[in-house]
Design an enzyme around this catalytic site. Structure first.
Site, mmCIF file in Angstrom:
data_model
loop_
_atom_site.group_PDB
_atom_site.id
_atom_site.type_symbol
_atom_site.label_atom_id
_atom_site.label_comp_id
_atom_site.label_asym_id
_atom_site.label_seq_id
_atom_site.Cartn_x
_atom_site.Cartn_y
_atom_site.Cartn_z
ATOM 1 N N ASN A 81 102.587 -31.479 -32.839
ATOM 2 C CA ASN A 81 101.368 -32.033 -32.322
ATOM 3 C C ASN A 81 100.145 -31.579 -33.573
ATOM 4 O OD1 ASN A 81 98.869 -32.362 -31.136
ATOM 5 N ND2 ASN A 81 99.078 -31.840 -29.546
ATOM 6 N N CYS A 108 92.184 -33.819 -29.581
ATOM 7 C CA CYS A 108 93.278 -34.570 -30.491
ATOM 8 C C CYS A 108 92.376 -36.004 -30.578
ATOM 9 C CB CYS A 108 94.270 -34.644 -29.586
ATOM 10 S SG CYS A 108 95.037 -32.891 -29.517
ATOM 11 N N HIS A 162 98.927 -40.751 -29.849
ATOM 12 C CA HIS A 162 98.876 -39.226 -30.348
ATOM 13 C C HIS A 162 100.236 -38.699 -29.983
ATOM 14 C CE1 HIS A 162 97.672 -35.264 -30.615
ATOM 15 N NE2 HIS A 162 97.573 -35.161 -29.616
#
Ligand code: UT7
Length: 329
Positions: free
Chosen positions: A286, A116, A256
């Site tokens: 996500n 990520c 994030h």
């Protein structure tokens, strides 16, 4: 204006698939509740790619929008860099599928896989390439179709993920705006806490790997959680130090979007007031590498990024990898 050379974002865009999967939909798929998902993650809905949509399809749309936003055409770009974790094919790079669909001629195209954290790694790599003269203008896309590697029987992961792509166009800055500092790290000894066990050269696809659900994303959630809070906080502190700035100088903190509780814990640890922290996880879940570029575009749309606004980006992901970037608009 100082003399430091830096790169800046001159266009942004994103794309999320049309299909929305709500927590109520998930209640019909796995043993979960809307209450559990919202209280443990902050997520209410996420977008899911269609059966015929690959990661490159999401990236192409985001890339087109970022180019349009920058008032540029694909011929004005001299590198396509695609951060992702769900490549269309093991090879060639997803960037090559994207390059063909954008009809980009023979422009070089390169993938970057860093969990990520991939979009922040991509910004740091792009900075090096532009400032070295290897590329003048880069289209950096972060896109993932995590739904394609999700085990829809695993309630510990399937409720958290969504699909999407975001893109930015980058070039050398001629003013004070741009990347002020960056900090990036990795710890490969923790790789097996978040990974896809099979399908690569370590465990090639076989009937057995399929029977064992080896081609899906596997995650040890609470281990990842602890490292995420610690490492993202560390990254922000270090990047700020390198920029010569203090926490009070942060106008917008963009972490994030993996879990609202992680975002809040990092914010509290760093003592960043809640109103400075950007959160959109409730609408997207996500989306891995797409989270940050999608949020950047939304922040621009909401007019929260004015000239001089200091934004701190921070991410954490598989690898493990983690990074932070201090950016002045
Ligand atoms: O982008 C980076 C990658 N990912 C992340 O950053 C995610 C990091 N981890 C997390 O966000 C959290 O650890 C999770 C959201 C995955 C889990 O939250 P948690 O508070 O750590 O829960 P847990 O794993 O400790 O599980 C608590 C309970 C368990 O039940 P028992 O054993 O206490 O009876 C789980 O089985 O919650 C249960 N559970 C669920 N219950 C309802 C796990 N998933 C679900 C679910 N619905 N979807």
């Amino acid at each position: 204006m100082d003399n430091k050379r830096r790169i800046k974002i001159i266009g942004t865009g994103f794309y999320v698939p049309d299909q929305i999967l709500t927590n109520a939909d998930l209640e019909r798929i796995v043993d979960t509740t809307d209450e559990w998902i919202v209280s443990r993650s902050g997520i209410r809905e996420r977008h899911i790619a269609a059966a015929d949509q690959a990661t490159s399809d999401l990236c192409v749309e985001a890339g087109r929008r970022a180019l349009k936003n920058a008032h540029l055409e694909v011929k004005d770009i001299d590198l396509i860099l695609v951060a992702n974790n769900t490549p269309d094919t093991v090879f060639p790079a997803t960037a090559c599928w994207v390059q063909a669909k954008l009809e980009a001629g023979t422009v070089p195209a390169l993938d970057l896989i860093a969990g990520c954290t991939g979009f922040l790694y991509g910004l740091i790599v792009a900075e090096g390439l532009i400032l070295s003269g290897a590329a003048r203008r880069i289209l950096l896309i972060g896109g993932d179709a995590l739904s394609k590697v999700t085990n829809w029987k695993d309630r510990g992961t399937c409720v958290l993920l969504g699909d999407g792509a975001g893109a930015v166009v980058l070039e050398e800055s001629k003013d004070d705006a741009g990347i002020l500092s960056s900090y990036w790290k990795a710890d490969g000894t923790l790789a097996e806490l978040l990974f896809i066990p099979a399908g690569g050269s370590r465990r090639p696809a076989s009937l057995q790997t399929v029977a064992e659900d080896g081609h899906y994303m596997y995650m040890k959630g609470n281990e990842v959680y602890k490292h995420a809070v610690k490492r993202m906080s560390e990254a922000v502190e270090e990047a700020l130090k390198k920029a010569g700035l203090k926490k009070d100088d942060i106008d917008v903190f963009l972490p994030h979007q993996a879990n609202l509780r992680i975002i809040e814990a990092v914010g509290e640890r760093l003592k960043i007031p809640g109103e400075k922290v950007y959160v959109n996880i409730e609408r997207y879940g996500n989306m891995s590498v797409a989270c940050i570029p999608v949020a950047i575009h939304e922040l621009r749309q909401h007019k929260r990024l004015k000239p001089g606004t200091v934004t701190v980006l921070a991410a954490f992901g598989a690898g493990f990898t983690w990074a932070s970037i201090v950016y002045r608009w």
